[in-house]
Each structure stands twice: as structure tokens, then as C-alpha cells.
Enzyme design. Sequence first.
Site, PDB file in Angstrom:
ATOM      1  N   LYS A 189       7.338  67.257  86.402  1.00 20.61           N
ATOM      2  CA  LYS A 189       7.482  68.089  87.600  1.00 20.61           C
ATOM      3  C   LYS A 189       8.867  67.853  88.200  1.00 20.61           C
ATOM      4  CE  LYS A 189       6.748  67.727  92.031  1.00 20.61           C
ATOM      5  NZ  LYS A 189       7.857  68.585  92.502  1.00 20.61           N
ATOM      6  N   GLU A 264      11.881  54.547  90.637  1.00 22.53           N
ATOM      7  CA  GLU A 264      13.319  54.441  90.928  1.00 22.53           C
ATOM      8  C   GLU A 264      13.517  55.050  92.309  1.00 22.53           C
ATOM      9  OE1 GLU A 264      15.484  52.977  89.044  1.00 22.53           O
ATOM     10  OE2 GLU A 264      14.183  52.690  87.329  1.00 22.53           O
ATOM     11  N   CYS A 298      21.331  57.762  95.062  1.00 16.88           N
ATOM     12  CA  CYS A 298      20.638  56.484  95.266  1.00 16.88           C
ATOM     13  C   CYS A 298      21.641  55.337  95.215  1.00 16.88           C
ATOM     14  CB  CYS A 298      19.554  56.302  94.218  1.00 16.88           C
ATOM     15  SG  CYS A 298      20.179  56.421  92.538  1.00 16.88           S
ATOM     16  N   GLU A 398      18.690  54.808 104.470  1.00 23.07           N
ATOM     17  CA  GLU A 398      19.437  55.663 103.552  1.00 23.07           C
ATOM     18  C   GLU A 398      19.812  56.953 104.284  1.00 23.07           C
ATOM     19  OE1 GLU A 398      17.099  56.994 100.228  1.00 23.07           O
ATOM     20  OE2 GLU A 398      18.636  56.404  98.822  1.00 23.07           O
TER      21      GLU A 398
HETATM   22  P1  NAD Z   1      11.406  62.905  97.292  1.00 22.92           P
HETATM   23  O1  NAD Z   1      10.720  61.589  97.272  1.00 22.92           O
HETATM   24  O2  NAD Z   1      11.283  63.735  98.505  1.00 22.92           O
HETATM   25  O3  NAD Z   1      10.902  63.832  96.095  1.00 22.92           O
HETATM   26  C1  NAD Z   1      10.997  63.409  94.744  1.00 22.92           C
HETATM   27  C2  NAD Z   1       9.961  64.152  93.914  1.00 22.92           C
HETATM   28  O4  NAD Z   1       8.651  63.766  94.342  1.00 22.92           O
HETATM   29  C3  NAD Z   1      10.024  65.670  94.033  1.00 22.92           C
HETATM   30  O5  NAD Z   1       9.760  66.237  92.781  1.00 22.92           O
HETATM   31  C4  NAD Z   1       8.877  65.966  95.014  1.00 22.92           C
HETATM   32  O6  NAD Z   1       8.333  67.262  94.877  1.00 22.92           O
HETATM   33  C5  NAD Z   1       7.870  64.914  94.590  1.00 22.92           C
HETATM   34  N1  NAD Z   1       6.867  64.574  95.601  1.00 22.92           N
HETATM   35  C6  NAD Z   1       6.935  64.715  96.953  1.00 22.92           C
HETATM   36  N2  NAD Z   1       5.802  64.261  97.520  1.00 22.92           N
HETATM   37  C7  NAD Z   1       5.007  63.822  96.520  1.00 22.92           C
HETATM   38  C8  NAD Z   1       3.711  63.222  96.468  1.00 22.92           C
HETATM   39  N3  NAD Z   1       3.017  62.976  97.573  1.00 22.92           N
HETATM   40  N4  NAD Z   1       3.201  62.877  95.269  1.00 22.92           N
HETATM   41  C9  NAD Z   1       3.917  63.088  94.133  1.00 22.92           C
HETATM   42  N5  NAD Z   1       5.142  63.657  94.114  1.00 22.92           N
HETATM   43  C10 NAD Z   1       5.692  64.006  95.293  1.00 22.92           C
HETATM   44  O7  NAD Z   1      12.918  62.579  96.930  1.00 22.92           O
HETATM   45  P2  NAD Z   1      14.138  63.574  96.918  1.00 22.92           P
HETATM   46  O8  NAD Z   1      14.431  63.933  98.334  1.00 22.92           O
HETATM   47  O9  NAD Z   1      13.912  64.652  95.922  1.00 22.92           O
HETATM   48  O10 NAD Z   1      15.300  62.631  96.323  1.00 22.92           O
HETATM   49  C11 NAD Z   1      16.032  61.766  97.106  1.00 22.92           C
HETATM   50  C12 NAD Z   1      15.511  60.352  96.999  1.00 22.92           C
HETATM   51  O11 NAD Z   1      15.495  59.950  95.639  1.00 22.92           O
HETATM   52  C13 NAD Z   1      16.411  59.354  97.695  1.00 22.92           C
HETATM   53  O12 NAD Z   1      15.638  58.426  98.412  1.00 22.92           O
HETATM   54  C14 NAD Z   1      17.144  58.680  96.551  1.00 22.92           C
HETATM   55  O13 NAD Z   1      17.626  57.393  96.839  1.00 22.92           O
HETATM   56  C15 NAD Z   1      16.106  58.665  95.507  1.00 22.92           C
HETATM   57  N6  NAD Z   1      16.708  58.523  94.186  1.00 22.92           N
HETATM   58  C16 NAD Z   1      16.602  57.341  93.521  1.00 22.92           C
HETATM   59  C17 NAD Z   1      17.213  57.166  92.288  1.00 22.92           C
HETATM   60  C18 NAD Z   1      17.093  55.869  91.517  1.00 22.92           C
HETATM   61  O14 NAD Z   1      17.326  55.908  90.308  1.00 22.92           O
HETATM   62  N7  NAD Z   1      16.772  54.750  92.129  1.00 22.92           N
HETATM   63  C19 NAD Z   1      17.946  58.212  91.726  1.00 22.92           C
HETATM   64  C20 NAD Z   1      18.031  59.398  92.436  1.00 22.92           C
HETATM   65  C21 NAD Z   1      17.395  59.548  93.656  1.00 22.92           C
END
Ligand code: NAD
Length: 503
Positions: A189, A264, A298, A398
Site C-alpha cells: 500500500k 522505519e 527521516c 520532527e
Molecule cells: P504516515 O505515518 O502518515 O503514513 C505512512 C503510511 O502509513 C501511508 O501509506 C499511510 O496511508 C499509512 N497509514 C496511515 N495510518 C495508518 C494506519 N492506522 N494503519 C496502517 N497504515 C496507515 O507517514 P508519512 O506522513 O507518509 O511519512 C512521513 C513519516 O515517515 C515521517 O515521520 C518520516 O520520518 C517517516 N519516514 C521514515 C523513514 C525511515 O526510513 N526511518 C523514511 C521515510 C519516512
Amino acid sequence: MTDLTINTAIDCSMPAVFTARHLIDGQWVDSAERFERVSPSHGSVVSVCAKAGEHETQLAIAAARRAFDSGGWSHSSAKERATLLLKVAALIESNVENIAIQETLESGKPIAQSRAEVSGAADLWRYAASLARTTYGDSHNTLGDDMLGMVLKQPIGVVSIITPWNFPFWILSQKLPFALAAGCTVVVKPSEITPSTTVMLAELLLEAGLPAGVCNIVLGYGQPVGSLMAMHKDVDMVTFTGSTAVGKHITQAASGTLKKVALELGGKNPQVIFPDANIESAADAVTFGVYFNVGQCCNSSSRLIVHKDIADAFVDRVIQLSRQVRFGDPLDPSTQVGAIVTAEHNDKIHLYVTQAVAEGAQIALGGEPLHVEGLGNQFYQPTVITGVTPQMAITREEVFGPVLCVQTFSTLDEAIELTNDSDYGLSAGVWSENMHTCLEYARRAQAGTVWTNTWMDGYPELAFGGMKQSGQGREIGRYGFEEFLEVKSVVMRVGNSRMPWVQ
Ligand code: NAD
């Protein structure tokens, strides 16, 4: 602000709106409902996608389960799997431009960066292919004359892959080829904000000949799609990249079946500058570290921890360099920093800045949304904030924007203390010409990756992941690959010396 370097809108035609459907059991599947993505930089609709509910998610999980249990992929030879992954790598390379443009239109990242991420992702597929061919278990020939022990590695099963919007193609390629190389089947997804390039990749998987059901894609939101993918009993593992808050939900959702969870998550990463550092290189790396992907990264080095003796001069140099970074139209090949992903997120970044100022911090540069002529206001100025305290939200949370906060230190112990005073532990960097300083810092910093005299270099061979609330498990490298493998011990008696238990 006039002394920044802004790339105004270039004159170019937009590609046709991308329409996307789910991929379930090898078929493109539509839904009654749709959702749209509006380009953060250009304000026009750039994709229209089928919107899944529970029904489509159930179908995709069932397809992945059947494909895994039938053994066609999970029991195929490593040579077959590697051959397919290599074909995908080649297909990615011949489709970089299409994928990169769509990535830029949906995410707002500069086109040069999208091109580099898409073509760079091909190398992740190649490396995963090499792991498929070179992985093996253990044998123990030392257990006694008539005993032989074996440790087998087997694919873990059906894997749910949930990805974020900030590096849609790259992060998918940090997970998918490794899961496939291991022999797993998957349900993916992508973020609802950046779904298209995942679908473009799925088209290449079909072209490469991936059997039906091995990779299924479901387009939609966290609720209900992601949540069901995390809790479903027929899923053996969920690998998630995204926010720490959603990562905690995933862990809870997965706990009902005790499936494996790899996370992650976020970071609040420092770069620490000692007075004996190569100051010019360090200032350049700090500038890159905070503005790359508009700080929506991130690994963003959103904290600068600089030695008191050089702090003023160093911050001045970072500000000078910040003014030269080319912010603006992501479709301009010379742009280095593009748009903010949504208007709400731009407001959130600004709120962090205004709150910090209300709490006594000072803005040394920027601090406002940025207007780019011909494109609008969904941009943010390069921003440097001084006078922060360790308690302020801007220092601890963040921000996910182009905002650097500056702290100072006097001793190595103090630098380590400031580094580790965080709920996160994703990455950290140290700048010094003294190897002993760098090594001591690297050993004591609570971070999954420590860079010394560089920032954000990554290689498929090196594991990536976080400590503390930055995640669990590792991605890429051999360690990342092993996450998708189950370990099974086989104990064999090979002679007839067994003494009966019942005499
Ligand atoms: P997010 O957590 O809002 O969403 C990530 C994914 O999770 C999306 O596909 C979203 O639709 C899905 N999602 C949302 N609610 C969910 C639920 N309840 N159950 C299952 N899936 C759900 O994150 P974002 O805003 O898309 O990305 C930014 C975040 O990602 C930042 O915190 C960033 O630090 C982190 N990030 C981490 C890494 C790493 O490798 N450590 C890399 C990139 C981004």
C-alpha cells in the site's frame, strides 16, 4: 525575502493525468470510489486512483496467501528469482523519465532528485538479486558422530508493505526486491498522497514476468486498508515506513496475531561540528542535510550541534550557503529544493517556527512560507533558528520542513548528551579531523547510522534503521534481507546409536 535563490515557474506542458488501479492476483482491478492527487507545486490534478476498502484489501491478501502457499514463487530457485529482479532493474532504468516526472508531480521533489532516486533504485533491485543467489544456512557437523544439524532459511511468508509519501519509489525499492528475493509474496500500500509510481513499478513487474499474486498493490488510505494489512491473520509480517505515531498503531494492530513487525520511523538527527573539522565541507553538509527533500526526510539533519568556539562563524557560513540553495519549481532541472507536500503540512511547519519564537528562540534566516512566482505558496523558506533549548518542540519533534535549529556544546561528553537527549535514534553525524573524536562519538551516539565527515551517504550493502522510537528491525544490506527470512533448525540422526528412552 529577496536574498534567497528562487527558481520561478518554467514554461512546460504537464503530462496527462495518471489513472491508477489496484493490482490483485495479476489483474488490474477498479473500485467504485476514487481519490485524486493535486500537485503540491502546480496545483493541478496529476493522478486519479481507485480507492480500496476492506473488500479489495481482503482480495489482495488472499491472492498473496494463495501465491505463497502454492509454492510457485516461494519454492522457486534463487536463480529464477534473481533473474526476474535483474529484469526489473533493467526496466526501471529504461523508464526513469516517466516515473521521475510523476514522482515529482505528486511529491513536489525536484526532477533531478527524482531521476537520481528512480535510477538509483535499480541498484537496490540488482543488489537484492545478488542476495537471493548468495544466501545460505548453516550445517553443524560437530554434534556427535551420528548427528547432523542444519539451519535452513526460508521466506517468512506473506508480507504487507506500507510506504510513505516522501520517497515513494526509493522506499518501496528498499523493501519489495528484498522480500521478493527471499521468496515472499506481498501486498503493497503506497501513501494515498503519492500512489502512482508504485503502480508504474507494478506495470514493470508484470512486464518482467512476475507470476500473478506474488505482488499485489492496493491503493487507499491507512483506514481501512493499511490497518487491515497490519492486523490480518493471513499476513506473516508487516514492514512499515512512516511516522512514529502510525508505527505505534501498526504494532498494536499486528499484536493480535503476533506477526513480525519491521518499522522505519521518524528522526531528529544531529550533525555535531568540532572546531578541528573541515568547516567548509561541514557547512555544506549541514546545508544539504536540512534542505534535502525540503527537510521532509527521516534523515533530515534538523539539529546542528556546533562547538561554542566556532558557532557564530559556522552558522553565518550555513546561512550564506542557504541563500544560494535553489528553491522553487520542481520541474526546473536546476532546482535543488521543491514544494511542501500539502498546505496543511506547510502550516504545521510554520506553527513549529512561530511557537519556537514565542518561547524565546530567534530566527536567523527565513521563518516564513515562500511564494514562488507562477506556482504559489506551498513552499517554505530555508530557515535557521538559534537560541533553542533542549525542551522546545522545535528541538525535540520532527518538523519535517527546511528548518535547522542550532545548539552549542563545549566538550565531547556534552555533544553526546545533546545527541542522545531525544526520543529518536535514527542517524547522527560528527565532523572532526581527529579519528579518535569521530570513533568515540560513533560508539556512543544512540543512532542506527552514524556518519563521520559526511552526511546521508547510503549503500545497498549497509543496513539502515533506527534505535529508540525511530524504529525496529533493519532494511537493506544483508541484515535487511534477513528480516524476510524465517530460520528453521533441522536436527537429523544419521546413524543407529539412539538409546531408547523407555528401557
Ligand atoms: P504516515 O505515518 O502518515 O503514513 C505512512 C503510511 O502509513 C501511508 O501509506 C499511510 O496511508 C499509512 N497509514 C496511515 N495510518 C495508518 C494506519 N492506522 N494503519 C496502517 N497504515 C496507515 O507517514 P508519512 O506522513 O507518509 O511519512 C512521513 C513519516 O515517515 C515521517 O515521520 C518520516 O520520518 C517517516 N519516514 C521514515 C523513514 C525511515 O526510513 N526511518 C523514511 C521515510 C519516512
